[in-house]
Motif scaffolding. Structure first.
Motif, PDB file in Angstrom:
ATOM      1  N   ALA A  52       0.710  -1.258  -0.064  1.00 53.86           N
ATOM      2  CA  ALA A  52       0.014  -0.107   0.021  1.00 53.86           C
ATOM      3  C   ALA A  52       1.042   1.368   0.084  1.00 53.86           C
ATOM      4  N   ILE A  53       0.648   1.945  -1.008  1.00 51.43           N
ATOM      5  CA  ILE A  53       1.615   3.035  -1.153  1.00 51.43           C
ATOM      6  C   ILE A  53       0.851   4.366  -1.022  1.00 51.43           C
ATOM      7  N   MET A  54       0.817   5.243  -0.149  1.00 51.26           N
ATOM      8  CA  MET A  54       0.309   6.653   0.054  1.00 51.26           C
ATOM      9  C   MET A  54       1.109   7.717  -0.217  1.00 51.26           C
ATOM     10  N   LEU A  55       0.417   8.477  -1.360  1.00 49.02           N
ATOM     11  CA  LEU A  55       1.288   9.694  -1.742  1.00 49.02           C
ATOM     12  C   LEU A  55       0.949  11.215  -1.153  1.00 49.02           C
ATOM     13  N   GLN A  56       2.190  11.776  -0.960  1.00 45.40           N
ATOM     14  CA  GLN A  56       1.840  13.202  -0.169  1.00 45.40           C
ATOM     15  C   GLN A  56       3.123  14.012  -0.699  1.00 45.40           C
ATOM     16  N   PRO A  57       2.363  15.098  -1.382  1.00 42.77           N
ATOM     17  CA  PRO A  57       3.294  16.157  -1.835  1.00 42.77           C
ATOM     18  C   PRO A  57       4.131  16.881  -0.605  1.00 42.77           C
ATOM     19  N   THR A  58       5.564  16.941  -0.896  1.00 37.34           N
ATOM     20  CA  THR A  58       6.164  17.891  -0.047  1.00 37.34           C
ATOM     21  C   THR A  58       6.858  18.948  -0.591  1.00 37.34           C
ATOM     22  N   ALA A  59       6.746  19.036  -1.908  1.00 34.33           N
ATOM     23  CA  ALA A  59       7.050  20.048  -2.782  1.00 34.33           C
ATOM     24  C   ALA A  59       6.582  20.035  -4.100  1.00 34.33           C
ATOM     25  N   LEU A  60       6.712  20.841  -4.887  1.00 36.23           N
ATOM     26  CA  LEU A  60       6.004  21.094  -6.023  1.00 36.23           C
ATOM     27  C   LEU A  60       6.378  19.893  -7.067  1.00 36.23           C
ATOM     28  N   GLY A  61       7.880  19.679  -7.018  1.00 36.06           N
ATOM     29  CA  GLY A  61       8.406  18.572  -7.523  1.00 36.06           C
ATOM     30  C   GLY A  61       9.063  17.505  -6.654  1.00 36.06           C
ATOM     31  N   GLN A  62       8.377  17.022  -5.638  1.00 41.05           N
ATOM     32  CA  GLN A  62       8.719  16.267  -4.655  1.00 41.05           C
ATOM     33  C   GLN A  62       7.659  15.569  -3.863  1.00 41.05           C
ATOM     34  N   THR A  63       7.488  14.152  -3.907  1.00 39.06           N
ATOM     35  CA  THR A  63       6.695  13.393  -3.132  1.00 39.06           C
ATOM     36  C   THR A  63       6.984  12.190  -2.344  1.00 39.06           C
ATOM     37  N   LEU A  64       6.487  12.462  -0.940  1.00 43.14           N
ATOM     38  CA  LEU A  64       6.520  11.498   0.129  1.00 43.14           C
ATOM     39  C   LEU A  64       5.836  10.293  -0.096  1.00 43.14           C
ATOM     40  N   LEU A  65       6.327   9.051   0.132  1.00 41.86           N
ATOM     41  CA  LEU A  65       5.506   7.999   0.260  1.00 41.86           C
ATOM     42  C   LEU A  65       5.325   7.288   1.426  1.00 41.86           C
ATOM     43  N   ARG A  66       4.290   7.040   1.967  1.00 39.32           N
ATOM     44  CA  ARG A  66       4.138   6.124   3.172  1.00 39.32           C
ATOM     45  C   ARG A  66       3.832   4.851   2.661  1.00 39.32           C
ATOM     46  N   ILE A  67       4.499   3.779   2.950  1.00 40.40           N
ATOM     47  CA  ILE A  67       4.549   2.566   2.427  1.00 40.40           C
ATOM     48  C   ILE A  67       4.053   1.776   3.827  1.00 40.40           C
ATOM     49  N   GLY A  68       3.064   0.671   3.409  1.00 39.92           N
ATOM     50  CA  GLY A  68       2.580  -0.318   4.176  1.00 39.92           C
ATOM     51  C   GLY A  68       2.612  -1.531   3.567  1.00 39.92           C
ATOM     52  N   LEU A  69       2.799  -2.776   4.297  1.00 40.47           N
ATOM     53  CA  LEU A  69       2.740  -4.074   3.835  1.00 40.47           C
ATOM     54  C   LEU A  69       1.696  -4.735   4.496  1.00 40.47           C
ATOM     55  N   LEU A  70       0.935  -5.186   3.423  1.00 37.68           N
ATOM     56  CA  LEU A  70      -0.316  -5.785   3.896  1.00 37.68           C
ATOM     57  C   LEU A  70      -0.383  -7.354   3.430  1.00 37.68           C
ATOM     58  N   GLY A  71      -1.302  -7.985   3.981  1.00 43.70           N
ATOM     59  CA  GLY A  71      -1.343  -9.554   3.723  1.00 43.70           C
ATOM     60  C   GLY A  71      -2.802 -10.005   3.938  1.00 43.70           C
ATOM     61  N   PRO A  72      -2.821 -11.238   3.828  1.00 41.35           N
ATOM     62  CA  PRO A  72      -4.282 -12.159   4.107  1.00 41.35           C
ATOM     63  C   PRO A  72      -4.361 -11.836   5.769  1.00 41.35           C
TER      64      PRO A  72
END
Length: 369
Positions: free
Chosen positions: A266-286
């Motif tokens: 699961a990748i959640m995107l968040q702009p931190t600048a006009l040309g920069q993106t922070l990804l919050r990454i989670g691992l999911l399973g059954p």
């Protein structure tokens, strides 16, 4: 002397004024004509460069996207105990979600949206999130999850909550499967149904940052062949860099799920600048594959593999962002990029149009005093 054109309204030290329009690089960024050439399904192209580098377009996205959509911000497992707090800045708005005493989730705007400053400082008005040691605001970078302590609120948590958190403006929040989603509209309709049968493999998210606008990053992460489309999501099929088959879903605007084998990233995107993106990454399973059933070494192998996959997918986006100043024309957009641009154009077109343009206050100079 003639008044300056609205071009200057969204640049520099001027609060966003939707009634003045969103203009940059000689174009009205909210005009349907700005999007038209990029939405042709027979020859889709990326939006004009201003969409990826102009503060005025970030202001437009704040008005049309980040304040009017369900955003993925983290995992419910990150805040397991009463009082735990998960921060997230949506556009220019500092928010948080906190676990309550009954085990539910409460969403609120942070205590100060502009750091308690008399006015938003110029360095905080450039489209780049600022590392601020004073407070948590809509122009500063988010910290990590704040766990509740035995002795009550920590000083850092107080920066979000203030003295009377019950008086803060509410935010709609939903536990969406193992994820947490928010909407700045406290009366928003619930989001679409969450995928079933998923649970967090690790009770944490990890972060990675890339030098690409969030739209370029989302398109690159969701690269694949379209399979099905919903009102707020696009399902695709694709392959990982290792050649394994993958099922990909892009949930508008900032969530990408990539499933392969028994794991889902699961990748959640968040702009931190006009040309920069922070990804919050989670691992999911059954469901049932809890962290306690997995060896730490196995989890680290999974983390490393998904980080490598994400880096490989985002390399083209970083290259496009770096080349914006020299490209003769916008490059082609893939299916995910076209779908995302269509949704953004729809949101821009559906924004409420300001009917009252009279300033809320007048300075002495404005009153001809």
């Amino acid at each position: 002397m003639a008044l300056a054109a609205p071009l200057a309204a969204s640049s520099g030290f001027v609060p966003d004024r939707p009634d003045l329009g969103h203009r940059a690089e000689g174009r009205d960024l909210a005009d349907p004509a700005f999007f038209e050439s990029s939405l042709d399904p027979t020859a889709p192209r990326l939006l004009p460069p201003a969409a990826y580098r102009a503060l005025a377009f970030a202001e437009l996205e704040d008005d049309a996207v980040w304040t009017r959509a369900w955003l993925a911000i983290g995992l419910a497992a990150e805040i397991p105990s009463p009082g735990d707090l998960l921060p997230f800045t949506a556009g220019h708005h500092g928010l948080h979600v906190q676990r309550d005493e009954a085990g539910g989730l409460i969403g609120r705007f942070n205590k100060a949206q502009h750091g308690g400053c008399r006015a938003v400082p110029l360095q905080c008005r450039t489209g780049t999130k600022t590392r601020c040691s004073f407070t948590a605001c809509g122009y500063s970078r988010d910290g990590t999850v704040l766990p509740a302590g035995r002795d009550g609120l920590s000083p850092a948590m107080h920066q979000y909550l203030g003295l009377r958190p019950e008086r803060l403006l509410p935010v709609a929040v939903r536990a969406w499967g193992p994820l947490v989603r928010i909407n700045l509209d406290s009366e928003a309709e619930p989001p679409e149904a969450a995928p079933r049968g998923l649970a967090a493999l690790a009770n944490e998210t990890r972060r990675a940052e890339f030098a690409a606008n969030w739209k370029l990053a989302a398109q690159a992460l969701a690269e694949g062949t379209p399979r099905a489309e919903g009102p707020h999501s696009l399902d695709l099929t694709g392959r990982l860099a290792t050649g394994e088959a993958a099922a990909i879903t892009l949930h508008f605007p900032n969530l990408v799920l990539i499933a392969s084998g028994s794991e889902t990233c699961a990748i959640m995107l968040q702009p931190t600048a006009l040309g920069q993106t922070l990804l919050r990454i989670g691992l999911l399973g059954p469901e049932g594959a809890a962290t306690s059933n997995l060896e730490a070494s196995d989890l680290e192998v999974s983390w490393a593999a998904w980080r490598a996959e994400i880096a490989a997918r985002l390399a083209p986006a970083v290259a496009v962002q770096a080349a914006l100043g020299v490209l003769a024309s916008p490059p082609a957009a893939d299916a995910a990029g076209l779908w995302l641009q269509q949704r953004i154009a729809e949101r821009v077109g559906a924004r409420p149009v300001p009917t009252q343009t009279q300033p809320l206050y007048a300075t002495a100079q404005g009153r001809d005093c």
